[in-house]
Design an enzyme around this catalytic site. Structure first.
Site, PDB file in Angstrom:
ATOM      1  N   ASP A 439       0.828  -1.209   0.000  1.00 35.51           N
ATOM      2  CA  ASP A 439       0.000   0.000   0.000  1.00 35.51           C
ATOM      3  C   ASP A 439       0.869   1.268   0.000  1.00 35.51           C
ATOM      4  O   ASP A 439       2.074   1.224   0.325  1.00 35.51           O
ATOM      5  CB  ASP A 439      -0.900  -0.030   1.246  1.00 35.51           C
ATOM      6  CG  ASP A 439      -2.215   0.705   1.041  1.00 35.51           C
ATOM      7  OD1 ASP A 439      -2.331   1.475   0.076  1.00 35.51           O
ATOM      8  OD2 ASP A 439      -3.136   0.518   1.875  1.00 35.51           O
ATOM      9  N   ASP A 506     -10.397   1.983  -3.937  1.00 39.21           N
ATOM     10  CA  ASP A 506     -11.070   1.657  -2.679  1.00 39.21           C
ATOM     11  C   ASP A 506     -12.575   1.691  -2.861  1.00 39.21           C
ATOM     12  O   ASP A 506     -13.326   1.299  -1.968  1.00 39.21           O
ATOM     13  CB  ASP A 506     -10.676   2.665  -1.587  1.00 39.21           C
ATOM     14  CG  ASP A 506      -9.365   2.271  -0.928  1.00 39.21           C
ATOM     15  OD1 ASP A 506      -8.911   1.139  -1.146  1.00 39.21           O
ATOM     16  OD2 ASP A 506      -8.802   3.098  -0.193  1.00 39.21           O
TER      17      ASP A 506
HETATM   18  C1  DGJ Z   1      -5.898   1.797   1.627  1.00 39.56           C
HETATM   19  C2  DGJ Z   1      -6.180   0.592   0.771  1.00 39.56           C
HETATM   20  O1  DGJ Z   1      -6.564   0.983  -0.497  1.00 39.56           O
HETATM   21  C3  DGJ Z   1      -7.245  -0.254   1.468  1.00 39.56           C
HETATM   22  O2  DGJ Z   1      -7.614  -1.323   0.648  1.00 39.56           O
HETATM   23  C4  DGJ Z   1      -6.715  -0.721   2.780  1.00 39.56           C
HETATM   24  O3  DGJ Z   1      -5.650  -1.607   2.582  1.00 39.56           O
HETATM   25  C5  DGJ Z   1      -6.290   0.475   3.629  1.00 39.56           C
HETATM   26  N1  DGJ Z   1      -5.425   1.358   2.926  1.00 39.56           N
HETATM   27  C6  DGJ Z   1      -5.614   0.001   4.891  1.00 39.56           C
HETATM   28  O4  DGJ Z   1      -5.125   1.041   5.621  1.00 39.56           O
END
Ligand code: DGJ
Length: 705
Positions: A439, A506
């Protein structure tokens, strides 16, 4: 294939031809493949330059700009030599495409002993041409490079429609079209990552077809189009904002690789880009391997979990047929919220029972174990920061911009690169994880590294990141890395050279995902697009959509589930098990088949056709069904026109499929299949999101005479 005839170099790909006049440094022709031997002399002298400099090329956007140490900034390159070889140029520490092909290297020199090298690589099996540039300083004094674009292509005339893929967190890569009649249009990013806002992939649509451009790079990028002297100049490369790179005597600067593809229409461009990425960008063990169906706990639990809860989710995932369970954020340090612990990649054993044991327990259920990390980041509230405040990216004496309460690590520093390699290696080794979600949840702001010149910072960061990614990909060849950046903020070809798939957004709402995935799939194949079914009401939009619609949309990429299955009804869990079984059965076609987008009045979707055209899966979404609306219809694509197909209204979410009919491939592609009963279906759903989604399964029955 590259052929030389006098000063002309002709590059043929299976369906396109690019002709360059090396001596004049001009593009003579780029478009549909030319047949047989051609005479180009009448077509040269068009002024479509291969590079441009201040004062000599017109316009205001140039491909090369630098300051000499004597105060001048004139550049005057003339042709020196051309060479065709089997070797691609090595771009130190930068990702680039790979594979068998020929490379044309053109060299132009300036009186100040500067050499501009342009490289064009043509792969035998691909319609994409890879282009890069190098500026070498053979003089005795340093030169301050202000800009070196990777690719300049001047297109004849004006009036091009420039397609860009724009957005923000939660709505990445929505297609926008701008018509450029005059002046300059720029698609760019200067916050240090390829970004949610403007993807580096752009398309210029003209009277003869489409030119797709992309950059193999994950940092600041710039795609500029300028109408100048009867042509439209396209420039693709690193953004020159805050860029100032000193090239010492005897040294070179290498611009990252850009790629360009001509195609007559959108379908062909998509297929060509997909084939190129799958064959020449994605590498390693996962290149052509079917990607596992995963369950990820993030939206199911956020930070609120313990070992018992995780094991219950994993058990339910296994029951549904999943192959991989991924433990997301919150398993390390004191991380029960997003305010602390990034950098402390030690287990929170009280919460998870310890990664090693948890990994073992998940594997004992018959699932692979995957893990989340955000390796480029640091919280001030962390042991890492307390021990090494100097690892953080911030300017001494200034208050840094915090985003999601975090700072970035200074990857321009080799010590920090080594720390990240060690930290990730430890986690992978300790947990036995075979999947890592990498991430990256903020933009760059307080760029600073001791001893790093300001104008070099952004690029030095990227080189540091690529060194780390390359080491880890080599050290853990079996691990499936999935890129992620607060959703889909770093969806680019640079990342795909190391991480075979990327979380697209997301935003898991089915309606939003139709746009996000359509935009993303213009340039990137479905096997690279992470797409999950999540719970309803959707956490990003508050809308409901049926489980079937959510699944149908997610099948457009690499399927996963982002929810707590223990909170679902028996019925829903059974439906998910049927979905997963269906997906596995058709996974090869869904992930690696030829994907076409379907669109019509009120309807959008996709069809994935197996490579032998014997079977296909299509999803058709009616996005805005209204009372009293006449029937919407769909035309399919990519089928074999001379075959008869058995077409089934498949419904993997329900216990039984719908009706089946027989039709020829030609009728299915040219005829309009009416979508009866959409309104009744919408009313019966009681869903605020309102997508009515249908899935069709095609099986070839016979070849017609
Ligand atoms: C952002 C990501 O896009 C999510 O899927 C998740 O992993 C969160 N961060 C976790 O903090």
């Amino acid at each position: 294939m590259i052929r030389k005839r006098g000063q002309f170099f002709r590059m043929d790909t299976p369906n396109t031809t690019l002709v360059i006049d090396a001596e004049r440094a001009e593009t003579v022709y780029y478009g549909e493949r030319l047949s047989g031997a051609c005479e180009f002399s009448a077509y040269t002298g068009s002024g479509r330059r291969l590079f441009s400099v201040f004062g000599r090329s017109g316009g205001s956007e140039y491909s090369v700009a630098f300051f000499h140490s004597d105060g001048g900034f004139t550049a005057d390159f003339s042709f020196a030599r051309a060479k065709v070889s089997d070797a691609k140029p090595v771009l130190p520490d930068l990702p680039s495409s790979y594979g068998e092909g020929k490379t044309l290297e053109l060299r132009y020199t300036d009186p100040a002993k500067l050499a501009l090298h342009l490289f064009f690589t043509v792969f035998e099996d691909s319609d994409v041409i890879a282009v890069s540039a190098q500026l070498h300083n053979a003089g005795k004094k340093p030169v301050r490079l202000q800009r070196l674009m990777s690719l300049q292509l001047e297109l004849p005339g004006a009036g091009y429609r420039i397609h860009t893929f724009d957005g923000a967190w939660g709505r990445e890569r929505h297609e926008t079209v701008h018509t450029l009649q005059n002046g300059t249009f720029v698609n760019q990013v200067s916050e240090g990552y390829s970004s949610h806002m403007h993807n580096p992939f752009v398309v210029a649509e003209g009277p003869c077809g489409l030119f797709g451009f992309n950059l193999v790079y994950s940092g600041n990028h710039k795609e500029a189009f300028e109408c100048v002297g009867g042509v439209t100049r396209a420039l693709i490369g690193i953004n020159d904002a805050f860029f100032d790179w000193e090239i010492a005597p005897g040294e070179s600067f290498f611009a990252p690789e850009a790629v360009v593809c001509f195609a007559p229409d959108e379908d062909a461009l998509r297929l060509r880009m997909h084939a190129f990425v799958s064959e020449h960008i994605v590498r390693g063990r996962w290149k052509k391997r079917e990607r596992p169906v995963l369950f990820n706990n993030w939206e199911g639990t956020y930070f609120d979990f313990d070992e018992q809860k995780i094991l219950a989710i994993a058990a339910a995932a296994k029951e549904a047929g999943a192959e991989l369970f991924v433990l997301d954020d919150g398993w390390f340090g004191k991380r029960d919220s997003d305010t602390c612990s990034l950098g402390d990649w030690q287990d929170n054993a009280a919460k998870t029972g310890g990664l090693a044991q948890l990994g073992e327990k998940v594997r004992a259920m018959g699932l692979e174990f995957g893990i989340w990390m955000e390796p480029e980041m640091i919280n001030e509230d962390s042991d890492l920061y307390r021990a090494h405040p100097g690892y953080a990216m911030k300017v001494p004496g200034r208050t840094p911009v915090r985003q999601r309460h975090q700072l970035m690590l200074n990857l321009a520093d080799e010590r920090v690169q080594n720390f990240v390699v060690r930290a990730v290696s430890d986690v992978l080794t300790r947990s036995g994880a075979t999947y890592l979600k990498w991430d990256f949840n903020r933009h760059m702001s307080d760029c600073y590294g001791k001893g790093v010149p300001a104008g070099e910072y952004f690029h030095r960061y990227m080189l540091g990141f690529y060194r780390v990614a390359a080491k880890l990909a080599k050290r853990f060849p079996g691990v499936l890395f999935e890129g992620c950046a607060g959703g889909g903020g770093r969806f680019d070809l640079g990342i795909l050279c190391y991480f075979p798939q990327i979380w697209a957004s997301d935003d898991t709402d089915a309606r939003m995902r139709t746009d996000i995935q359509r935009g993303t799939s213009y340039a990137y194949p479905q096997s690279s697009i992470g797409a999950h079914v999540s719970a309803c009401p959707n956490h990003q939009t508050g809308d409901d959509n049926t489980l079937a619609a959510r699944f149908n949309v997610a099948c457009g990429g690499v399927l996963g589930y982002e929810l707590d299955p223990t909170k679902l009804s028996e019925e829903e869990r059974a439906a998910i098990a049927r979905q997963v079984a269906f997906y596995k059965e058709h996974r090869k076609t869904l992930q690696f088949g030829s994907q076409y987008r379907l669109c019509g009045e009120g309807v959008e979707g996709y069809i994935a056709v197996s490579k032998d055209e014997a079977s296909a899966v299509a999803v058709v979404n009616a996005l805005n069904v209204l009372p009293g609306q006449p029937d919407l219809f769909v035309r399919f694509k990519g089928l074999n026109p001379s075959c008869v197909y058995e077409v089934t209204r498949a419904d993997p979410s329900a216990a039984a499929d719908g009706e089946t009919f027989l039709a020829g491939g030609d009728l299915l592609m040219h005829g309009c299949l009416p979508l009866h009963g959409l309104w009744e279906e919408k009313l019966a759903q009681h869903c605020s999101g309102g997508i009515v989604s249908r899935m069709y399964l095609f099986k070839k029955t016979k070849q017609r005479s």
